[in-house]
Design a protein around this motif. Structure first.
Motif, short mmCIF file in Angstrom:
data_model
loop_
_atom_site.label_atom_id
_atom_site.label_comp_id
_atom_site.label_asym_id
_atom_site.label_seq_id
_atom_site.Cartn_x
_atom_site.Cartn_y
_atom_site.Cartn_z
N ARG A 133 0.80 -1.23 0.00
CA ARG A 133 0.00 0.00 0.00
C ARG A 133 0.83 1.27 0.00
O ARG A 133 0.33 2.34 -0.32
N SER A 134 2.09 1.18 0.37
CA SER A 134 2.89 2.38 0.58
C SER A 134 3.38 2.97 -0.74
O SER A 134 3.77 2.24 -1.66
N ASP A 135 3.37 4.32 -0.80
CA ASP A 135 3.85 5.00 -2.00
C ASP A 135 5.37 5.02 -2.06
O ASP A 135 5.96 5.08 -3.14
N GLU A 136 6.01 4.99 -0.91
CA GLU A 136 7.47 5.04 -0.86
C GLU A 136 7.94 4.31 0.38
O GLU A 136 7.29 4.37 1.43
N ILE A 137 9.05 3.58 0.26
CA ILE A 137 9.60 2.83 1.39
C ILE A 137 11.03 3.30 1.61
O ILE A 137 11.84 3.30 0.68
N GLU A 138 11.33 3.74 2.83
CA GLU A 138 12.65 4.29 3.13
C GLU A 138 13.22 3.63 4.38
O GLU A 138 12.49 3.32 5.31
N GLY A 139 14.54 3.43 4.36
CA GLY A 139 15.21 2.90 5.54
C GLY A 139 15.72 1.49 5.32
O GLY A 139 15.05 0.67 4.68
N ASN A 140 16.90 1.21 5.85
CA ASN A 140 17.51 -0.11 5.65
C ASN A 140 18.12 -0.66 6.94
O ASN A 140 19.00 -1.51 6.89
N GLY A 141 17.63 -0.17 8.08
CA GLY A 141 18.18 -0.63 9.36
C GLY A 141 19.27 0.28 9.89
O GLY A 141 19.93 -0.05 10.88
N GLN A 142 19.44 1.43 9.25
CA GLN A 142 20.45 2.39 9.69
C GLN A 142 20.12 2.94 11.07
O GLN A 142 19.01 2.83 11.53
N ASP A 143 21.12 3.52 11.73
CA ASP A 143 20.85 4.20 13.00
C ASP A 143 19.96 5.40 12.73
O ASP A 143 20.16 6.16 11.78
N GLY A 144 18.97 5.60 13.58
CA GLY A 144 18.08 6.75 13.45
C GLY A 144 17.11 6.62 12.29
O GLY A 144 16.77 5.52 11.85
N LEU A 145 16.66 7.78 11.78
CA LEU A 145 15.67 7.83 10.72
C LEU A 145 16.31 7.76 9.34
O LEU A 145 17.49 8.11 9.18
N PRO A 146 15.55 7.33 8.31
CA PRO A 146 16.08 7.45 6.95
C PRO A 146 16.23 8.91 6.55
O PRO A 146 15.68 9.81 7.20
N SER A 147 16.96 9.15 5.48
CA SER A 147 17.37 10.52 5.14
C SER A 147 16.21 11.44 4.78
O SER A 147 16.33 12.66 4.88
N GLY A 148 15.06 10.92 4.36
CA GLY A 148 13.97 11.77 3.91
C GLY A 148 13.14 12.41 5.00
O GLY A 148 12.35 13.32 4.71
N VAL A 149 13.29 11.96 6.24
CA VAL A 149 12.46 12.49 7.32
C VAL A 149 13.32 12.80 8.54
O VAL A 149 14.43 12.30 8.69
N SER A 150 12.77 13.65 9.42
CA SER A 150 13.43 13.95 10.69
C SER A 150 12.35 13.98 11.77
O SER A 150 11.14 14.02 11.48
N TRP A 151 12.79 13.95 13.01
CA TRP A 151 11.84 13.96 14.12
C TRP A 151 11.28 15.37 14.33
O TRP A 151 12.03 16.33 14.42
N GLN A 152 9.98 15.46 14.42
CA GLN A 152 9.34 16.67 14.92
C GLN A 152 9.15 16.52 16.43
O GLN A 152 9.44 17.43 17.19
N THR A 153 8.69 15.34 16.83
CA THR A 153 8.62 14.95 18.24
C THR A 153 9.11 13.52 18.32
O THR A 153 8.46 12.61 17.79
N GLY A 154 10.24 13.32 18.92
CA GLY A 154 10.81 11.98 18.97
C GLY A 154 10.17 11.11 20.03
O GLY A 154 9.57 11.60 20.99
N PRO A 155 10.28 9.79 19.87
CA PRO A 155 9.75 8.87 20.89
C PRO A 155 10.61 8.94 22.14
O PRO A 155 11.81 9.24 22.08
N ARG A 156 9.99 8.70 23.28
CA ARG A 156 10.72 8.73 24.55
C ARG A 156 10.45 7.45 25.34
O ARG A 156 9.73 7.46 26.34
N PRO A 157 11.02 6.36 24.86
CA PRO A 157 10.80 5.10 25.58
C PRO A 157 11.58 5.08 26.88
O PRO A 157 12.56 5.81 27.06
N THR A 158 11.12 4.27 27.80
CA THR A 158 11.84 4.08 29.06
C THR A 158 12.48 2.70 29.05
O THR A 158 12.00 1.78 28.38
#
Length: 277
Positions: free
Chosen positions: A169-194
């Motif tokens: 269903r997705s129009d675009e798939i990004e990311g290959n297991g790299q650290d952090g986010l794929p290059s096309g996006v950045s955090w507006q509000t990051g997750p804060r797991p404990t």
């Protein structure tokens, strides 16, 4: 029984195979060996190649892994490395990030279900190890029988489909297991797991979780799934998933300039855990 003992030894030792350079002759087709170990809740598909590589896809007690052993040793102190996988009718190799095992010639995929689906295509298989300062680029060329039955059974045992409907269903798939986010996006509000509670009195000092999610128009993360987590057994993935409803991503300036929308993207990203001293 001999086969089962051999498989057990392989996974305890992470397969101490001898690394060799690319084999360019016409290889003979080889097939997966499927083994079930009910007492360990394990379903394992494994294949040994004359090139010296061993590849295994396995579901063990609900945790899915794909590992490759017999590679040239990873550089000293490297915790991860990239590998290219090209299988079936793929025109180009898919390069993804793998975690280096206890033995430096073994690696674990950070997006194992994605890699397993590629391996299930059969046919010509290439594993490409990029060059490092100490070793040249290495390319292994092998032939797999075009049968996905064994791989499918390992995926099914861990509740993973042979075709991920989110990818369809997705129009675009990004990311290959790299650290952090794929290059096309950045955090507006990051997750804060404990950090989750300790298990048997132990808790890891650090670790990571790789997840995949579908992004909506507001940057929300939906239909999220944990792809891998290290170390296993501490519920790190569950902790991150609980923090995702409040997280939001946004397009980077470069990605926004292309005119492609945020909604409908599927992203794969990592969240790193590190206990502060």
């Amino acid at each position: 029984m001999r086969s089962l003992l051999r498989l057990t030894a392989v996974f305890i030792a992470l397969v101490a195979a001898t690394p060799v350079l690319a084999q360019e002759d016409a290889p003979q087709s080889e097939d997966w060996v499927l083994t079930s170990v009910p007492e360990q809740k394990a379903v394992i598909a494994m294949i040994d190649f004359t090139s010296g590589l061993t590849i295994a896809a396995r579901c063990v007690d609900g945790v899915y892994d794909v590992l490759i052993a017999g590679l040239p040793d990873a550089p000293n102190r490297a915790l991860s490395r990239e590998l290219g996988i090209q299988a079936g009718d793929q025109k180009e190799p898919f390069t993804s990030v793998w975690t280096v095992g206890t033995r430096r010639n073994a690696v674990f995929s950070r997006i194992p279900a994605v890699v397993a689906r590629d391996l299930a295509k059969g046919g010509k298989l290439q594993v490409i190890v990029p060059a490092t300062s100490r070793s040249p680029r290495t390319r292994y060329v092998m032939e797999l029988n075009p049968s996905s039955t064994a791989i499918e059974q390992t995926l099914t045992a861990c509740g993973r489909p042979m075709v991920d409907p989110r990818e369809v269903r997705s129009d675009e798939i990004e990311g290959n297991g790299q650290d952090g986010l794929p290059s096309g996006v950045s955090w507006q509000t990051g997750p804060r797991p404990t950090f989750p509670d300790s298990v048997n009195g132990r808790i890891p000092a650090e670790g990571y979780v790789v997840l995949s999610c579908v992004v909506d128009a507001l940057g929300g993360l939906n239909e999220c799934q944990t792809e891998s987590e290290q170390p296993a057994g501490y519920n790190l993935g569950r902790s991150v998933e609980r923090s995702l409803p409040r997280a939001r991503v946004k397009l980077t300036e470069e990605a926004a300039a292309t005119g492609r929308p945020l909604a409908g993207r599927m992203i794969r990203f990592s969240v790193i855990f590190k206990m502060e001293p």
